[in-house]
Design a protein around this motif. Structure first.
Motif, PDB file in Angstrom:
ATOM      1  N   GLY A  19       0.966  -1.327   0.074  1.00 32.29           N
ATOM      2  CA  GLY A  19       0.112  -0.116   0.296  1.00 32.29           C
ATOM      3  C   GLY A  19       0.749   1.046   0.005  1.00 32.29           C
ATOM      4  N   ASP A  20       2.004   1.174   0.129  1.00 34.49           N
ATOM      5  CA  ASP A  20       2.995   2.362   0.068  1.00 34.49           C
ATOM      6  C   ASP A  20       3.154   2.835  -1.211  1.00 34.49           C
ATOM      7  OD1 ASP A  20       3.419   1.868   2.704  1.00 34.49           O
ATOM      8  OD2 ASP A  20       5.442   1.226   2.646  1.00 34.49           O
ATOM      9  N   VAL A  21       3.596   4.091  -1.605  1.00 30.13           N
ATOM     10  CA  VAL A  21       3.678   4.666  -2.770  1.00 30.13           C
ATOM     11  C   VAL A  21       4.846   5.647  -3.023  1.00 30.13           C
ATOM     12  CG1 VAL A  21       2.670   5.974  -4.633  1.00 30.13           C
ATOM     13  CG2 VAL A  21       1.255   4.799  -3.172  1.00 30.13           C
ATOM     14  N   TYR A  22       5.906   5.465  -3.808  1.00 29.08           N
ATOM     15  CA  TYR A  22       6.944   6.496  -3.869  1.00 29.08           C
ATOM     16  C   TYR A  22       6.794   7.087  -5.393  1.00 29.08           C
ATOM     17  CZ  TYR A  22      11.359   8.353  -5.335  1.00 29.08           C
ATOM     18  OH  TYR A  22      12.417   9.180  -5.592  1.00 29.08           O
ATOM     19  N   SER A  23       6.660   8.324  -5.208  1.00 33.65           N
ATOM     20  CA  SER A  23       6.596   8.969  -6.676  1.00 33.65           C
ATOM     21  C   SER A  23       7.923  10.040  -6.694  1.00 33.65           C
ATOM     22  CB  SER A  23       5.335   9.967  -6.740  1.00 33.65           C
ATOM     23  OG  SER A  23       5.255  10.564  -8.096  1.00 33.65           O
ATOM     24  N   GLY A  24       8.645  10.117  -7.765  1.00 34.99           N
ATOM     25  CA  GLY A  24       9.857  10.962  -7.806  1.00 34.99           C
ATOM     26  C   GLY A  24      10.795  10.528  -8.716  1.00 34.99           C
ATOM     27  N   GLN A  25      11.930  10.832  -8.758  1.00 33.32           N
ATOM     28  CA  GLN A  25      13.238  10.589  -9.696  1.00 33.32           C
ATOM     29  C   GLN A  25      13.919   9.293  -8.945  1.00 33.32           C
ATOM     30  OE1 GLN A  25      14.245  12.407 -12.254  1.00 33.32           O
ATOM     31  NE2 GLN A  25      12.471  13.521 -11.991  1.00 33.32           N
ATOM     32  N   TYR A  26      14.064   8.461 -10.025  1.00 39.53           N
ATOM     33  CA  TYR A  26      15.117   7.312  -9.748  1.00 39.53           C
ATOM     34  C   TYR A  26      16.296   7.493 -10.747  1.00 39.53           C
ATOM     35  CZ  TYR A  26      11.152   4.637  -8.229  1.00 39.53           C
ATOM     36  OH  TYR A  26      10.143   4.149  -7.555  1.00 39.53           O
ATOM     37  N   TYR A  27      17.380   6.690 -10.198  1.00 40.25           N
ATOM     38  CA  TYR A  27      18.618   6.622 -10.830  1.00 40.25           C
ATOM     39  C   TYR A  27      19.029   5.236 -10.621  1.00 40.25           C
ATOM     40  CZ  TYR A  27      23.498   7.519 -12.054  1.00 40.25           C
ATOM     41  OH  TYR A  27      24.923   7.419 -12.729  1.00 40.25           O
TER      42      TYR A  27
ATOM     43  N   GLY B 238      17.414  11.614  -6.135  1.00 38.24           N
ATOM     44  CA  GLY B 238      16.911  13.190  -6.387  1.00 38.24           C
ATOM     45  C   GLY B 238      15.542  13.301  -5.418  1.00 38.24           C
ATOM     46  N   GLU B 239      14.695  14.313  -5.923  1.00 33.92           N
ATOM     47  CA  GLU B 239      13.561  14.627  -5.371  1.00 33.92           C
ATOM     48  C   GLU B 239      12.354  13.573  -5.466  1.00 33.92           C
ATOM     49  OE1 GLU B 239      13.143  17.589  -3.642  1.00 33.92           O
ATOM     50  OE2 GLU B 239      15.159  17.901  -3.674  1.00 33.92           O
ATOM     51  N   GLY B 240      11.643  13.498  -4.429  1.00 33.35           N
ATOM     52  CA  GLY B 240      10.750  12.340  -4.365  1.00 33.35           C
ATOM     53  C   GLY B 240       9.905  12.509  -3.255  1.00 33.35           C
ATOM     54  N   GLU B 241       8.935  11.696  -3.107  1.00 37.08           N
ATOM     55  CA  GLU B 241       7.909  11.550  -2.035  1.00 37.08           C
ATOM     56  C   GLU B 241       7.385  10.273  -1.956  1.00 37.08           C
ATOM     57  OE1 GLU B 241       4.783  15.021  -1.645  1.00 37.08           O
ATOM     58  OE2 GLU B 241       3.411  13.140  -1.726  1.00 37.08           O
ATOM     59  N   TYR B 242       7.560   9.885  -0.433  1.00 40.60           N
ATOM     60  CA  TYR B 242       7.221   8.612  -0.047  1.00 40.60           C
ATOM     61  C   TYR B 242       6.083   8.653   0.688  1.00 40.60           C
ATOM     62  CZ  TYR B 242       7.889   3.530   1.031  1.00 40.60           C
ATOM     63  OH  TYR B 242       7.509   2.235   0.963  1.00 40.60           O
ATOM     64  N   THR B 243       5.076   7.867   0.739  1.00 39.03           N
ATOM     65  CA  THR B 243       3.970   8.060   1.486  1.00 39.03           C
ATOM     66  C   THR B 243       3.648   6.478   2.006  1.00 39.03           C
ATOM     67  OG1 THR B 243       3.045   9.705   0.168  1.00 39.03           O
ATOM     68  CG2 THR B 243       1.502   8.505   1.534  1.00 39.03           C
TER      69      THR B 243
ATOM     70  N   TYR C 202       7.087  11.335   3.403  1.00 36.35           N
ATOM     71  CA  TYR C 202       8.359  11.930   3.254  1.00 36.35           C
ATOM     72  C   TYR C 202       8.437  12.898   2.062  1.00 36.35           C
ATOM     73  CZ  TYR C 202      13.279  12.990   2.768  1.00 36.35           C
ATOM     74  OH  TYR C 202      14.472  13.491   2.616  1.00 36.35           O
ATOM     75  N   LYS C 203       8.820  13.929   2.079  1.00 38.02           N
ATOM     76  CA  LYS C 203       8.936  14.691   0.955  1.00 38.02           C
ATOM     77  C   LYS C 203      10.398  15.338   0.816  1.00 38.02           C
ATOM     78  CE  LYS C 203       6.830  17.868  -2.254  1.00 38.02           C
ATOM     79  NZ  LYS C 203       5.796  18.565  -2.467  1.00 38.02           N
TER      80      LYS C 203
ATOM     81  N   HIS D 226      18.239  11.215   2.054  1.00 39.34           N
ATOM     82  CA  HIS D 226      19.482  11.895   2.263  1.00 39.34           C
ATOM     83  C   HIS D 226      19.385  13.273   1.594  1.00 39.34           C
ATOM     84  CE1 HIS D 226      23.632  11.328   2.462  1.00 39.34           C
ATOM     85  NE2 HIS D 226      24.013  12.076   1.480  1.00 39.34           N
ATOM     86  N   GLY D 227      19.535  14.280   2.609  1.00 38.58           N
ATOM     87  CA  GLY D 227      19.631  15.680   2.035  1.00 38.58           C
ATOM     88  C   GLY D 227      18.671  16.362   2.927  1.00 38.58           C
ATOM     89  N   LYS D 228      17.883  17.324   2.405  1.00 34.83           N
ATOM     90  CA  LYS D 228      16.711  17.981   2.946  1.00 34.83           C
ATOM     91  C   LYS D 228      15.656  17.153   2.685  1.00 34.83           C
ATOM     92  CE  LYS D 228      19.388  21.832   3.839  1.00 34.83           C
ATOM     93  NZ  LYS D 228      19.723  21.946   5.159  1.00 34.83           N
ATOM     94  N   GLY D 229      14.600  17.359   3.676  1.00 34.36           N
ATOM     95  CA  GLY D 229      13.271  16.701   3.491  1.00 34.36           C
ATOM     96  C   GLY D 229      12.443  16.956   4.729  1.00 34.36           C
ATOM     97  N   LYS D 230      11.109  16.596   4.455  1.00 32.77           N
ATOM     98  CA  LYS D 230      10.122  16.892   5.673  1.00 32.77           C
ATOM     99  C   LYS D 230       9.316  15.383   5.662  1.00 32.77           C
ATOM    100  CE  LYS D 230       6.400  19.559   7.585  1.00 32.77           C
ATOM    101  NZ  LYS D 230       5.754  20.692   7.413  1.00 32.77           N
ATOM    102  N   TRP D 231       9.336  14.845   7.197  1.00 39.45           N
ATOM    103  CA  TRP D 231       8.631  13.888   7.455  1.00 39.45           C
ATOM    104  C   TRP D 231       7.479  14.125   8.232  1.00 39.45           C
ATOM    105  CZ3 TRP D 231       7.912  11.982  12.476  1.00 39.45           C
ATOM    106  CH2 TRP D 231       7.402  10.751  12.553  1.00 39.45           C
ATOM    107  N   VAL D 232       6.295  13.722   7.875  1.00 38.33           N
ATOM    108  CA  VAL D 232       4.911  13.978   8.644  1.00 38.33           C
ATOM    109  C   VAL D 232       4.204  12.615   9.226  1.00 38.33           C
ATOM    110  CG1 VAL D 232       2.888  14.972   8.791  1.00 38.33           C
ATOM    111  CG2 VAL D 232       4.649  16.124   7.608  1.00 38.33           C
ATOM    112  N   LYS D 233       4.245  12.129  10.283  1.00 37.91           N
ATOM    113  CA  LYS D 233       3.452  11.091  11.061  1.00 37.91           C
ATOM    114  C   LYS D 233       2.163  11.270  10.688  1.00 37.91           C
ATOM    115  CE  LYS D 233       2.975   8.147  14.662  1.00 37.91           C
ATOM    116  NZ  LYS D 233       3.454   7.685  16.180  1.00 37.91           N
ATOM    117  N   GLY D 234       1.171  10.097  10.134  1.00 38.69           N
ATOM    118  CA  GLY D 234       0.069  10.103   9.994  1.00 38.69           C
ATOM    119  C   GLY D 234      -0.443  11.118   8.888  1.00 38.69           C
TER     120      GLY D 234
END
Length: 93
Positions: free
Chosen positions: A21-29, A35-40, A47-48, A57-65
């Protein structure tokens, strides 16, 4: 997975829908988030920010719930999937 490929690996922009049920949307290498992405997560946590070699790795924001106004959250630096360096952690009120 919906997105770009190179040499049979996820590479470029894409969205991965995981069986749990998890989703990742963003850059792949070379097959990994990079790179930039969002994991839900399925529970609504999110996490964005920046990824490197599949890890936060780098700058990001995590929100619980799913309710960012009343949830624990952290915004700042990550190093190899861990909070590291400068950041601000806010506890739910």
């Amino acid at each position: 997975y919906e997105g770009e490929w190179r040499d049979c690996l996820k590479h470029g922009k894409g969205t991965d829908y995981f069986a749990n049920g998890d989703v990742y949307s963003g850059q792949y290498y070379k097959g990994k988030p990079d790179g930039e992405g969002e994991y839900t997560w399925k529970n609504g946590s999110k996490y964005k920010g920046q990824f490197k070699n599949g890890l936060k790795h780098g700058k990001g924001k995590w929100v619980k719930g799913s309710n960012s106004a009343t949830s624990n959250n952290y915004e700042g630096d990550y190093f190899m999937d861990k909070k590291h360096g400068y950041g601000v952690f806010k506890w739910a009120s």
